[in-house]
Design an enzyme around this catalytic site. Structure first.
Site, short mmCIF file in Angstrom:
data_model
loop_
_atom_site.label_atom_id
_atom_site.label_comp_id
_atom_site.label_asym_id
_atom_site.label_seq_id
_atom_site.Cartn_x
_atom_site.Cartn_y
_atom_site.Cartn_z
N ASP A 12 0.87 -1.18 0.00
CA ASP A 12 0.00 0.00 0.00
C ASP A 12 0.91 1.23 0.00
OD1 ASP A 12 -2.50 1.52 0.38
OD2 ASP A 12 -1.74 1.93 2.38
N SER A 13 0.31 2.39 -0.24
CA SER A 13 1.07 3.63 -0.15
C SER A 13 1.56 3.87 1.28
CB SER A 13 0.18 4.80 -0.56
OG SER A 13 -0.93 4.88 0.32
N CYS A 75 -4.37 -1.46 -2.00
CA CYS A 75 -4.48 -0.01 -2.14
C CYS A 75 -5.39 0.23 -3.34
CB CYS A 75 -3.08 0.55 -2.41
SG CYS A 75 -3.04 2.31 -2.76
N GLU A 154 -2.42 8.01 8.82
CA GLU A 154 -0.98 7.68 8.88
C GLU A 154 -0.37 8.17 10.20
OE1 GLU A 154 1.37 6.08 6.86
OE2 GLU A 154 -0.35 5.33 5.73
N1 DGL Z 1 -4.73 3.25 0.90
C1 DGL Z 1 -4.91 3.88 -0.33
C2 DGL Z 1 -6.08 3.49 -1.13
O1 DGL Z 1 -6.61 2.45 -0.89
C3 DGL Z 1 -4.09 5.01 -0.77
C4 DGL Z 1 -4.27 6.30 -0.09
C5 DGL Z 1 -3.29 7.31 -0.60
O2 DGL Z 1 -2.10 7.06 -0.51
O3 DGL Z 1 -3.72 8.36 -1.10
O4 DGL Z 1 -6.50 4.17 -2.01
#
Ligand code: DGL
Length: 272
Positions: A12-13, A75, A154
């Protein structure tokens, strides 16, 4: 290589994919997992698609170098921007991605009005357009990008003033439109379900796709003869600062594990 003994790769990010990891863990506690959080680049949501593809490629390469037997793109944003790209680029690897759960929402709504919370890149991607076209079936969708919410999560701020303000700004106008279902189209958002439920009340259903994604991972592993017996070890890797990720890990999952830190050499390469 004996694939029953190699880990599931999850990325994930940042910390959002932990909401998926948590469900994989419930379903398959005996599987080893290697989790990559790209805290060095979070958030992905406002970034251009090409850059998210580069990051996703670099992370996939890294996870494969750690012997991942399957890659879970935990993500929505990376799935929207890069899932197809990854499947083309790594034809021998099985990927499981996320898509906003418009289908179950459209099946369940009584009012015909559904709220969707996701990042800008997720709403712009072809994946979302295709999910809406295939499954919305006349249901009216209200979208919001919850700007800043990923950053609050976060930081482990799951119920503070700023988190509450962002969610109220997103959800109140949807409630005014009479939604009865909210789709969580970002893997960070399940960590604020208690707050979302407090705002929307018990008559509104909140849909977190993570359990369904975990079931899909299990199906693929079983079909490929890759299910693990024993193990259950989890490694957490971040491109950010290990200490703060360790803290958020403990806030979000109650885990007191160590976190390994790696660094990007360029947009597509992580130092081995
Ligand atoms: N957890 C993410 C998602 O599912 C990414 C959020 C992000 O980094 O903007 O979209």
């Amino acid at each position: 290589m004996n694939l029953t003994q190699t880990p599931i790769g999850v990325f994930d990010s940042g910390a959002g994919g932990l909401s998926v990891l948590r469900e994989i863990r419930v379903l398959m506690p005996d599987e080893d997992i290697v989790y990559f959080g790209d805290q060095g680049h979070v958030p992905y949501g406002p970034r251009p698609m090409g850059q998210i593809q580069d990051f996703s490629e670099g992370i996939t390469r890294y996870l494969l170098s750690q012997n991942a037997k399957i890659v879970v793109v935990a993500c929505n944003t990376a799935s929207a921007a890069a899932l197809k790209y990854l499947r083309d680029k790594f034809p021998d690897t099985q990927f499981v991605g996320m898509e906003p759960a418009v289908k179950p929402a459209a099946e369940k709504t009584q009012t015909g009005k559904v709220g969707v919370l996701a990042t800008p890149a997720t709403f712009q991607g072809a994946l979302y357009a295709s999910v809406v076209e295939r499954f919305a079936n006349g249901v009216e969708l209200f979208q919001n990008t919850c700007n800043g919410l990923v950053q609050q999560i976060e930081m482990g701020n799951l119920d503070g003033d700023e988190t509450q303000r962002i969610l109220e700004d997103a959800l109140h106008p949807m409630l005014d439109k009479n939604i009865d279902t909210v789709v969580l189209g970002c893997t960070h958002y399940p960590f604020v379900i208690p707050l979302i439920e407090k705002i929307v009340g018990e008559k509104v259903r909140v849909i977190d796709p993570a359990p369904a994604v975990a079931r899909q991972v299990k199906r693929l592993l079983e079909a490929g003869g890759m299910r693990s017996r024993g193990g259950g070890r989890i490694r957490f890797i971040t491109s950010g600062e290990a200490g703060s990720v360790q803290e958020v890990l403990s806030t979000l999952l109650g885990f007191d594990s160590g976190v390994e830190s790696v660094r990007w050499l360029n947009d597509r390469t992580i130092a081995a």
